[in-house]
Design a protein around this motif. Structure first.
Motif, mmCIF file in Angstrom:
data_model
loop_
_atom_site.group_PDB
_atom_site.id
_atom_site.type_symbol
_atom_site.label_atom_id
_atom_site.label_comp_id
_atom_site.label_asym_id
_atom_site.label_seq_id
_atom_site.Cartn_x
_atom_site.Cartn_y
_atom_site.Cartn_z
ATOM 1 N N PRO A 97 54.901 56.918 12.656
ATOM 2 C CA PRO A 97 54.851 57.639 11.153
ATOM 3 C C PRO A 97 53.456 58.375 11.360
ATOM 4 C CG PRO A 97 55.230 54.868 10.655
ATOM 5 C CD PRO A 97 55.626 55.345 11.821
ATOM 6 N N VAL A 98 53.347 59.359 10.319
ATOM 7 C CA VAL A 98 52.232 59.599 10.284
ATOM 8 C C VAL A 98 51.573 59.942 9.140
ATOM 9 C CG1 VAL A 98 49.893 60.842 10.850
ATOM 10 C CG2 VAL A 98 51.518 60.045 12.696
ATOM 11 N N PRO A 99 50.846 59.031 8.544
ATOM 12 C CA PRO A 99 49.607 58.105 8.752
ATOM 13 C C PRO A 99 50.892 56.627 8.654
ATOM 14 C CG PRO A 99 49.347 58.618 6.479
ATOM 15 C CD PRO A 99 50.078 59.721 6.748
ATOM 16 N N GLY A 100 50.112 55.838 9.315
ATOM 17 C CA GLY A 100 50.009 54.552 9.337
ATOM 18 C C GLY A 100 50.895 53.918 10.309
ATOM 19 N N GLY A 101 51.008 54.687 11.480
ATOM 20 C CA GLY A 101 51.284 54.576 13.013
ATOM 21 C C GLY A 101 50.624 53.990 13.894
ATOM 22 N N VAL A 102 50.255 55.200 14.540
ATOM 23 C CA VAL A 102 48.845 54.499 16.163
ATOM 24 C C VAL A 102 47.641 54.428 15.494
ATOM 25 C CG1 VAL A 102 48.174 55.833 17.695
ATOM 26 C CG2 VAL A 102 50.374 56.588 17.421
ATOM 27 N N GLY A 103 47.987 54.807 14.110
ATOM 28 C CA GLY A 103 46.040 55.136 13.247
ATOM 29 C C GLY A 103 45.678 53.273 13.316
ATOM 30 N N PRO A 104 46.476 52.108 12.751
ATOM 31 C CA PRO A 104 46.125 51.236 12.169
ATOM 32 C C PRO A 104 46.376 50.468 13.771
ATOM 33 C CG PRO A 104 47.587 51.807 10.851
ATOM 34 C CD PRO A 104 47.910 52.765 11.398
ATOM 35 N N MET A 105 46.815 50.659 14.916
ATOM 36 C CA MET A 105 46.777 50.269 16.389
ATOM 37 C C MET A 105 46.086 50.650 16.781
ATOM 38 S SD MET A 105 48.192 48.117 17.793
ATOM 39 C CE MET A 105 50.420 47.386 17.334
ATOM 40 N N THR A 106 45.170 51.814 16.973
ATOM 41 C CA THR A 106 44.563 51.676 17.390
ATOM 42 C C THR A 106 42.832 51.053 16.553
ATOM 43 O OG1 THR A 106 45.096 53.955 17.905
ATOM 44 C CG2 THR A 106 42.203 53.713 18.301
ATOM 45 N N VAL A 107 42.945 50.632 15.505
ATOM 46 C CA VAL A 107 42.103 49.758 15.223
ATOM 47 C C VAL A 107 42.551 48.141 15.824
ATOM 48 C CG1 VAL A 107 40.638 48.786 12.869
ATOM 49 C CG2 VAL A 107 41.320 51.043 13.312
ATOM 50 N N ALA A 108 43.253 48.083 15.699
ATOM 51 C CA ALA A 108 43.253 46.198 15.859
ATOM 52 C C ALA A 108 43.806 46.332 17.225
ATOM 53 C CB ALA A 108 45.142 46.126 15.922
ATOM 54 N N MET A 109 43.604 47.493 18.234
ATOM 55 C CA MET A 109 43.604 47.494 19.627
ATOM 56 C C MET A 109 41.530 47.335 19.538
ATOM 57 S SD MET A 109 46.548 46.469 21.119
ATOM 58 C CE MET A 109 45.907 46.513 22.435
ATOM 59 N N LEU A 110 40.882 48.291 19.100
ATOM 60 C CA LEU A 110 40.213 47.981 19.106
ATOM 61 C C LEU A 110 38.984 46.789 18.929
ATOM 62 C CD1 LEU A 110 36.499 49.600 18.931
ATOM 63 C CD2 LEU A 110 37.039 49.993 16.908
ATOM 64 N N MET A 111 39.975 45.956 18.054
ATOM 65 C CA MET A 111 39.175 44.232 17.421
ATOM 66 C C MET A 111 39.503 44.156 19.007
ATOM 67 S SD MET A 111 37.191 45.159 14.963
ATOM 68 C CE MET A 111 37.275 43.497 14.820
ATOM 69 N N GLU A 112 40.383 44.148 19.080
ATOM 70 C CA GLU A 112 40.684 43.015 20.720
ATOM 71 C C GLU A 112 39.831 43.815 22.183
ATOM 72 O OE1 GLU A 112 44.487 43.819 23.598
ATOM 73 O OE2 GLU A 112 45.052 42.187 21.679
ATOM 74 N N VAL A 113 39.730 44.473 21.826
ATOM 75 C CA VAL A 113 38.672 45.401 23.330
ATOM 76 C C VAL A 113 36.943 44.534 22.519
ATOM 77 C CG1 VAL A 113 37.565 47.220 24.418
ATOM 78 C CG2 VAL A 113 39.741 46.852 23.446
ATOM 79 N N TRP A 114 36.853 44.543 21.194
ATOM 80 C CA TRP A 114 35.656 43.682 21.283
ATOM 81 C C TRP A 114 35.654 42.366 21.313
ATOM 82 C CZ3 TRP A 114 34.827 45.752 15.538
ATOM 83 C CH2 TRP A 114 34.237 47.235 15.780
ATOM 84 N N THR A 115 37.218 41.670 21.419
ATOM 85 C CA THR A 115 36.907 40.672 21.635
ATOM 86 C C THR A 115 37.151 40.004 22.843
ATOM 87 O OG1 THR A 115 38.534 40.259 20.354
ATOM 88 C CG2 THR A 115 38.156 38.219 21.463
ATOM 89 N N GLN A 116 37.174 40.820 23.684
ATOM 90 C CA GLN A 116 37.333 40.911 25.286
ATOM 91 C C GLN A 116 35.827 40.857 25.618
ATOM 92 O OE1 GLN A 116 39.650 44.319 26.620
ATOM 93 N NE2 GLN A 116 39.295 43.403 29.416
ATOM 94 N N THR A 117 35.287 42.075 25.178
ATOM 95 C CA THR A 117 33.687 41.643 25.756
ATOM 96 C C THR A 117 33.303 40.738 25.369
ATOM 97 O OG1 THR A 117 33.129 43.505 23.705
ATOM 98 C CG2 THR A 117 34.275 45.060 25.300
ATOM 99 N N GLN A 118 33.650 39.873 24.593
ATOM 100 C CA GLN A 118 32.609 38.695 24.142
ATOM 101 C C GLN A 118 33.295 38.137 24.842
ATOM 102 O OE1 GLN A 118 33.249 36.283 21.182
ATOM 103 N NE2 GLN A 118 31.416 36.218 20.596
ATOM 104 N N HIS A 119 34.591 37.955 25.596
ATOM 105 C CA HIS A 119 35.208 36.471 26.167
ATOM 106 C C HIS A 119 34.220 37.044 27.805
ATOM 107 C CE1 HIS A 119 37.427 34.013 24.127
ATOM 108 N NE2 HIS A 119 37.711 34.857 23.306
ATOM 109 N N THR A 120 34.006 37.923 28.508
ATOM 110 C CA THR A 120 33.845 38.752 29.258
ATOM 111 C C THR A 120 32.488 37.844 29.743
ATOM 112 O OG1 THR A 120 35.234 40.917 29.737
ATOM 113 C CG2 THR A 120 33.868 40.962 31.188
ATOM 114 N N ARG A 121 31.998 38.221 28.920
ATOM 115 C CA ARG A 121 30.670 37.891 28.969
ATOM 116 C C ARG A 121 30.116 37.125 29.149
ATOM 117 N NH1 ARG A 121 26.695 41.801 27.028
ATOM 118 N NH2 ARG A 121 24.824 40.694 26.257
ATOM 119 N N GLN A 122 31.451 35.002 28.835
ATOM 120 C CA GLN A 122 31.605 34.151 28.739
ATOM 121 C C GLN A 122 31.929 33.560 29.215
ATOM 122 O OE1 GLN A 122 32.493 33.343 24.547
ATOM 123 N NE2 GLN A 122 30.887 33.555 23.843
#
Length: 269
Positions: A224-249
């Protein structure tokens, strides 16, 4: 996670480049905002200098250039994006590694990555399926195509009626009609469009690139729009943040991160 979000805002009114830091909530993350000067005579070089400064700042794990850039004079957006260090490119706009299928060490664009996660959550295997992506933007359509290709889908002639998987990212309100769809198709709607609606206090409502009411009659799954891809994009952004920190460590190739996001996706009954 000490992840940081750096944003070049649409409004640039400060006399000097200023850095503002504020808490963004749980997880210990912070957001830094770079506010660029007005008038805009020297903005392009200053933008690039600001990006380079962030690239060299070990306290900043990720950088996002919030598009569109707003200025009195045109700014070459691609030059700004190209200046981002790949290791800090949270939005994954540097797509060379993705296009070559080097996914293991690649920071994937958040919206296409979220779309792939939505597809995975349905349990539908993408291998051998026919897929159509409507739209070819650098941050959604093109990388979405690459992700599907490297997941072994079968690209088909852009006839929506043949698509087992359809991703709509054209930026056209309710472009895709239900009667175009293959029965049981999996439909991912990335569109964000406003249309007039006198019943709403604002006089408008948010719709996607897919005509939801008619598409829901034929699709096996649909976001649906809203409530579909948008919230998942935010979730994946947080996951990538996590990944960047792990990559540095961690050593390269030993990045571990979790994928347990809840999604909102309608399944036809």
């Amino acid at each position: 996670i000490d992840a940081r979000h750096v944003r070049l805002p649409r409004s640039a009114t400060e006399a000097e480049v200023s850095v503002y830091s504020s808490s963004t909530g749980s997880g210990g993350s912070q957001r830094l905002m770079l506010t660029l000067p007005s008038p805009f005579g020297d903005v392009p070089p200053q933008v690039l200098r600001s990006v380079q400064a962030v690239n060299q700042n070990p306290a900043v794990h990720g950088l996002i250039v919030q598009l569109p850039l707003d200025a009195a004079e045109p700014i070459d957006t691609q030059n700004v994006i190209d200046a981002i260090a790949p290791a800090k490119d949270v939005d994954g706009v540097n797509a060379g590694r993705l296009s070559r299928g080097e996914l293991a060490g690649c920071l994937l664009p958040c919206t296409p990555s979220g779309c792939m996660e939505l597809i995975r959550q349905t349990g539908v295997s993408v291998a051998g399926k026919h897929a159509v992506v409507i739209g070819r933007s650098k941050i959604v359509g093109a990388p979405m195509r690459d992700l599907l290709l490297w997941s072994h889908v079968r690209p088909c002639h852009p006839a929506v009626s043949r698509a087992d998987i359809l991703v709509a990212a054209a930026g056209k309100a309710e472009l895709v009609r239900g009667e175009w769809l293959k029965e049981g198709a999996l439909v991912i709607d990335c569109g964000i469009n406003h249309v007039a609606d006198e019943t709403k206090p604002s006089g408008k409502r948010l719709v996607g690139d897919v005509h939801y009411a008619s598409a829901n009659q034929r699709a096996g799954y649909i976001t649906p729009v809203p409530g579909g891809v948008g919230p998942m994009t935010v979730a994946m952004l947080m996951e990538v943040w996590t990944q960047t920190q792990h990559t540095r460590q961690r050593p390269a190739g030993n990045v571990l991160y979790n994928r347990k996001h809840k999604i909102k996706m309608a399944k036809r009954k």
